[in-house]
Design a protein around this motif. Sequence first.
Motif, PDB file in Angstrom:
ATOM      1  N   ILE A 279       4.216  -2.601   9.920  1.00 26.58           N
ATOM      2  CA  ILE A 279       4.612  -3.809   9.291  1.00 26.58           C
ATOM      3  C   ILE A 279       5.131  -3.640   8.037  1.00 26.58           C
TER       4      ILE A 279
ATOM      5  N   ALA B 108      -2.925 -12.200  12.402  1.00 28.92           N
ATOM      6  CA  ALA B 108      -1.738 -11.125  12.229  1.00 28.92           C
ATOM      7  C   ALA B 108      -1.268 -11.105  13.815  1.00 28.92           C
TER       8      ALA B 108
ATOM      9  N   HIS C  46      -1.459 -12.040   5.179  1.00 28.90           N
ATOM     10  CA  HIS C  46      -0.662 -13.114   4.992  1.00 28.90           C
ATOM     11  C   HIS C  46       0.528 -13.108   4.051  1.00 28.90           C
TER      12      HIS C  46
ATOM     13  N   GLY D  74      -5.810 -16.754   9.370  1.00 31.09           N
ATOM     14  CA  GLY D  74      -7.186 -15.718   8.689  1.00 31.09           C
ATOM     15  C   GLY D  74      -7.269 -16.407   7.413  1.00 31.09           C
TER      16      GLY D  74
ATOM     17  N   THR E 229      -7.157 -10.614   4.210  1.00 35.77           N
ATOM     18  CA  THR E 229      -6.287 -11.842   4.760  1.00 35.77           C
ATOM     19  C   THR E 229      -5.390 -12.091   3.726  1.00 35.77           C
TER      20      THR E 229
ATOM     21  N   PRO F   7       7.015 -10.246  12.551  1.00 31.78           N
ATOM     22  CA  PRO F   7       6.713 -11.354  13.178  1.00 31.78           C
ATOM     23  C   PRO F   7       7.670 -11.584  14.375  1.00 31.78           C
TER      24      PRO F   7
ATOM     25  N   ILE G 188       3.278  -9.832  17.171  1.00 33.80           N
ATOM     26  CA  ILE G 188       3.138 -10.043  15.648  1.00 33.80           C
ATOM     27  C   ILE G 188       3.286 -11.439  15.446  1.00 33.80           C
ATOM     28  N   ALA G 189       2.205 -12.164  14.578  1.00 35.93           N
ATOM     29  CA  ALA G 189       2.472 -13.486  14.357  1.00 35.93           C
ATOM     30  C   ALA G 189       3.056 -13.689  12.968  1.00 35.93           C
ATOM     31  N   ASP G 190       3.439 -14.893  12.741  1.00 37.67           N
ATOM     32  CA  ASP G 190       4.111 -15.409  11.446  1.00 37.67           C
ATOM     33  C   ASP G 190       3.255 -15.429  10.200  1.00 37.67           C
ATOM     34  N   GLY G 191       1.884 -15.046  10.632  1.00 40.57           N
ATOM     35  CA  GLY G 191       0.787 -15.249   9.481  1.00 40.57           C
ATOM     36  C   GLY G 191       0.845 -16.630   8.745  1.00 40.57           C
ATOM     37  N   ALA G 192       0.652 -17.452   9.880  1.00 37.76           N
ATOM     38  CA  ALA G 192       0.460 -18.587   9.686  1.00 37.76           C
ATOM     39  C   ALA G 192      -0.669 -19.219   8.916  1.00 37.76           C
ATOM     40  N   GLY G 193      -1.535 -18.253   8.547  1.00 34.46           N
ATOM     41  CA  GLY G 193      -2.796 -18.692   7.703  1.00 34.46           C
ATOM     42  C   GLY G 193      -4.048 -19.027   8.351  1.00 34.46           C
TER      43      GLY G 193
ATOM     44  N   PHE H 229     -13.942  -9.386   8.283  1.00 34.39           N
ATOM     45  CA  PHE H 229     -14.098 -10.732   7.476  1.00 34.39           C
ATOM     46  C   PHE H 229     -14.992 -10.434   6.266  1.00 34.39           C
TER      47      PHE H 229
ATOM     48  N   LEU I 218       3.150 -10.869   6.309  1.00 32.72           N
ATOM     49  CA  LEU I 218       3.516 -11.318   7.478  1.00 32.72           C
ATOM     50  C   LEU I 218       4.486 -12.590   7.077  1.00 32.72           C
TER      51      LEU I 218
ATOM     52  N   PHE J 118      -7.471 -12.744  12.337  1.00 28.95           N
ATOM     53  CA  PHE J 118      -6.998 -12.626  10.945  1.00 28.95           C
ATOM     54  C   PHE J 118      -5.622 -13.535  10.951  1.00 28.95           C
TER      55      PHE J 118
END
Lengths: 246, 246
Positions: free
Chosen positions: A33, A73, B103, A95, B99, A40, A88-93, B71, B106, A71
Amino acid sequence: MTQSSEADSEDPFLPMNTPRVFESVVAEIERAIVMGRLGPGDRLPNERDLASMMQVSRNSVREAMRVLEMFGAVETANGRGRLSGSTIADGAGAGVRTTLRLHTLLNGVPLRDIVEMRVLIESQAAHKAASSATLDDCERLLRMSSDWTTARSAEEANELDTAFHAELARVAGNALAPAMVEGLREAMVRDLLQGFERLADWRTEFARSSAEHVEIVSLIRAGEAEKASEAMRLHCTRLFEVMNQE
Amino acid sequence: MTQSSEADSEDPFLPMNTPRVFESVVAEIERAIVMGRLGPGDRLPNERDLASMMQVSRNSVREAMRVLEMFGAVETANGRGRLSGSTIADGAGAGVRTTLRLHTLLNGVPLRDIVEMRVLIESQAAHKAASSATLDDCERLLRMSSDWTTARSAEEANELDTAFHAELARVAGNALAPAMVEGLREAMVRDLLQGFERLADWRTEFARSSAEHVEIVSLIRAGEAEKASEAMRLHCTRLFEVMNQE
């Protein structure tokens, strides 16, 4: 920590602090990444292919994917062939929320300290929003304030309340703030809901909260940065006092 | 997100959003901590016993343990019988660091926003430390400022720098702040180290940073809350400008 206590033993060698295989897989995906090879929305190879590319066991890949999912991710589509659907996620928080909840729980962080951090981040957000918010932003924030009069439970009302605060932080323009705001709410959610249970009528409390939101948005719309910031500080602090009441 | 796109398909049923087994195991261990049945330092039953108590597969238990380890909620002693050595950790913030790094990566959070959040949290910490720090605290902070003149690499100097900032947040007394400070540093560590690589001499930069730390601690010791807070703001901002130089 563990290391120093083991130094007391009679063994001639100390255990080495080598990362375990699943940790290396997590690190390798993070590196991809960082290097821009993955981002993402990109679909990951399936478990078998990943294991073969990295020359590790499928178990190690599966453990790494679970970690990355928790997490936030990596997203794995539910109800389909499970590991063929990882992206791969957009790190939407997600985690950030989980980790702040676990961290405050394990450290016994008092509610007072969580509230202090909220006040700091959210009063700054209200201050900045007074210059950055458009009329559309303000209308959306006002709608989000009144939406929750229809909430059927304190849990639901609390989620709508959190959404308002996160959206205000988003409007203020710091890309890190919404996840922080959500994480801090998540860290105090147990105390919040227990507090509401003690109240004779949680609807009255949420109605009062909603009126304060409307006031904050009005000050933001009027460009009154200092007053909006102070209103947010009072709003977060008052909620803390309600929580601490017998 | 995935849910709504799948709603377009012709299937008569949508996939249900049921938690997977490893997630339920994570939630059950968290519940035991919330209820006070498990706390920091407590040893967990081994994998086989946990699986039998919870009536799930050993794979699900293993996946849950990996997640809890990453974690920072569970520690597994290295070099011993692996799963017989798992204990509940003290929530030392490892998860918060990971995290926040993932975060920001991403979400493409710009360095500017990370610095803004640091300034907010750390200038407040400097302000509070001016009333809460003892003479011992100030001496320890001063020692931590000069320690890194012996650092052999920019990485090592950066770790000592981070330790100073986290310790100052600890002295200021908000139990959540040290992990936040460490997490925000972790989120900008790549930019920091790349910035140092571009500098002709990272030692000169760290020496300047160290002198600023000494000044901040002196203001804290003198009880000058406003000045200490402002010195911290300038310190964090100046570092950002150094990073952004060609």
